[in-house]
Design a protein around this motif. Sequence first.
Motif, PDB file in Angstrom:
ATOM      1  N   ARG A   1       5.380  -5.748  -8.858  1.00 40.06           N
ATOM      2  CA  ARG A   1       6.228  -6.345  -7.835  1.00 40.06           C
ATOM      3  C   ARG A   1       5.389  -6.995  -6.727  1.00 40.06           C
TER       4      ARG A   1
ATOM      5  N   GLU B   1       5.205  -0.982  -9.061  1.00 40.85           N
ATOM      6  CA  GLU B   1       5.060  -1.480  -7.692  1.00 40.85           C
ATOM      7  C   GLU B   1       3.967  -2.540  -7.605  1.00 40.85           C
TER       8      GLU B   1
ATOM      9  N   GLN C   1       5.363 -10.836  -5.765  1.00 44.06           N
ATOM     10  CA  GLN C   1       5.699 -11.300  -4.414  1.00 44.06           C
ATOM     11  C   GLN C   1       4.677 -12.300  -3.907  1.00 44.06           C
TER      12      GLN C   1
END
Lengths: 483, 483
Positions: free
Chosen positions: A66, A63, A70
Amino acid sequence: MNKTFDTIFEQAQRAFLMYKSISVKKKAQFLREIAIGLENIKDNLIPLASSESNLPEGRITGELGRTVGQVRLFANLIEEGSWVEATIDHADPERSPAPKPDIRRHLTPIGPIVVFGASNFPLAFSTIGGDTVSALAAGCPVIYKAHPAHPETSRLVAKVIEEALSKSDLPQGIFTHVEGGIPEGQELVKHPIAKAVAFTGSHVGGKALFDIASQREEPIPVFAEMSSVNPIITLKNILKRELESLAKSYVASLTLGAGQFCTNPGLIFIPETFEKEFAELVKSELNEVASAPMLHEGIAKSYYSALEYFQERPELEWIKVSGKKDMIKSQPALAKISSEDWLKDSTFQQEVFGPFAFMIVYKDENELLEVATKLKGQLTISIWGDENELQENLILISLLQEKCGRLLFKGVPTGVEVGHAMQHGGPYPSTTDSRSTSVGAYAIKRFARPIAFQDMPQSLLPEALSDSNPLGIWRMVNGEFKK
Amino acid sequence: MNKTFDTIFEQAQRAFLMYKSISVKKKAQFLREIAIGLENIKDNLIPLASSESNLPEGRITGELGRTVGQVRLFANLIEEGSWVEATIDHADPERSPAPKPDIRRHLTPIGPIVVFGASNFPLAFSTIGGDTVSALAAGCPVIYKAHPAHPETSRLVAKVIEEALSKSDLPQGIFTHVEGGIPEGQELVKHPIAKAVAFTGSHVGGKALFDIASQREEPIPVFAEMSSVNPIITLKNILKRELESLAKSYVASLTLGAGQFCTNPGLIFIPETFEKEFAELVKSELNEVASAPMLHEGIAKSYYSALEYFQERPELEWIKVSGKKDMIKSQPALAKISSEDWLKDSTFQQEVFGPFAFMIVYKDENELLEVATKLKGQLTISIWGDENELQENLILISLLQEKCGRLLFKGVPTGVEVGHAMQHGGPYPSTTDSRSTSVGAYAIKRFARPIAFQDMPQSLLPEALSDSNPLGIWRMVNGEFKK
């Protein structure tokens, strides 16, 4: 202690007027400072987020990757610059009956945004999650309401953002970290300076914020990603060939992260010829899944009460019942129902947050058409079929498109790709605004509005719109795309 | 007699599932049939619309030209095809830790739209006005609620659309003409099949529909273009040079069409050094303007009651009072007020539909900054200044951008260009959705939502997204614009 909300919003508004005008280079640099800052603290952040959320470190590591990805995606996006939809119509002073003015339009940030953190993604949908970073990239300040399930994680990430602001010589009003409960959240949404709200969470929570925002003196948009049961519809021929592997990947998706994903596949439609065999396979797969701790006790409690409720329903046959109720760990469960019964009661479309699903047994394709008509709006729908049988179900596919934001033909809905083409947002009740996405590059569009300049002198035009195109972006000039 | 609303919406829904799937060629052809049909009946249509609206034939002729032009603009737009924002991220099966799926996204029509006609544009904002044609172009059926002020005009235009549907072999459910009053309008907005609403009219009307739509079981977006006083801010140097011509063009804009435009400039800010001179010029121009019939008696009545109300206000000095109250004709009026007094009471920002304005006298640029902060959201703001003095007022210009959808540096806000770059929509209360426009090519975006396809077989992909790009449209492929 929180500053008063008036102070917070006034600072955000002042910061906004400055922040919207700085160069995209500077904005991108600020975002990249955040990405570096996150990477620098990962050894503290990962165990902390894991302990506060009960999610394993492996998941949190992914996570974090990610989340950092992003942030960089949005830094690149604004640096590339074409997202502002620059559109130029040149003047024609000779036109009759009236001369034609020069009109130029681009997207401009809408102002301070209230972002709510989600409990199920302590990083990717929280403090510097997709909502915050897309708002910051658009040029909007963020007032971030931390999720009470992971306060320390949130504070740590907020510090990274605050330090990135300092390093970039930007005012702290661009990001404010606020803690509190439901009343504080509601106050934030009511504040007259707030221009939009982003939320990921339950239907009850999202809808309440939507109602408050619509009833303000100045209504503002709420981008709430709420509830979705992400149906999977399976067709015969593909089951004939791949029954075992499909059952395996289905169970893996259903139980991933203890079923706590907004794209968790809570409904699976199986043709009656494969009913028994598929049920057997799924059951044996489910038996292999260890019970896993949920995000917090409240969520575990809701999971078990939903199961208790459904265990009273005579329409259901339980392929796998969850074991004894646990204060925190969830155990997967699966109930079988005929599509005839399923169609009669929309309660069977209700999201049960956790590793539970309905396996719906259908007779023929006509029943599927009825299902497609009755389905509520979803983030995703998956249809698993051979290419030939998909071709024979074009009407079904057309109907399903009306009910979702993403239609999958292979694979499982969990594991949402962060990219340019992703759409994570669907018809109500899956979100409150089907025209938006909360994942991927287009998420930035939620926080911008068009403004047109008529006959503005070149020296005053924003760079995106000036004749020389100093940003080198794609623009529509007199109806044609150009760079 | 109207069919029942259930029947109408069910027909629209069935038509939608067919209409969304036909080729853009066929949709464009249907729109062009409408354009031809309108031109064919112009000799009947112009006098009829003129007699029902009290607008002179010259104005209606211009409006018809604009309406037909709009229809062709949207036919061209969908034929060109890039408006669907086709975005493709290719798969990468080798990616680790997880293979990357193929994701493709484009805009898809949202479903049946309820459109409300406006009284002040019996053609361009009515039966086949910008709202209807942009919805039809997007692929959405329209349920059109005719404005009771011009029923015959509306029926005549509806017949043209119905004939174009027949000629194009398309189901009549794509367009339905409904007549009725406020209760019928509200029923339409409440109908569960309706997916969005477009409205142009009063604040009271637009806000009421917004409230109904937000409180439905499934809330739907309302694109209401409501009220705007379109301030003009004048700076010293330009007045020094062009006082006379600016006064002339101001009065022409204020009194155009008896002041019944949504872009009517109802506020003009004048520096005190030019107060007397400008007032004299405007007064003598206004004295030249003949009184003109308003759209209908109700509007004339509202105009005179607003003036009566303001005539009681001690803060105002009347440069031009309207003459005796007329049952139907409006007479222009202008009241002067200091910016100090104007700032104290937001009643002076209220729209008075008709040829009335406040001339607000300001002392210095600091007062303008305060004005810019207090201004409500507007469709347009104009700032008239020499390039040098504009450069000296960058903060003011920045603040004004927060309050409008279109910022003009020359000319008057009336006469809205229909083009690619136009933005006709601004912050609340000028519209209920500042992220949308009701005029120009981007109006189509209101009626579409993104959908992503994951790992969809090539043979099933919509043309806009298939590898060979058969439509030859601009697409973003792996983050780059390509054709």
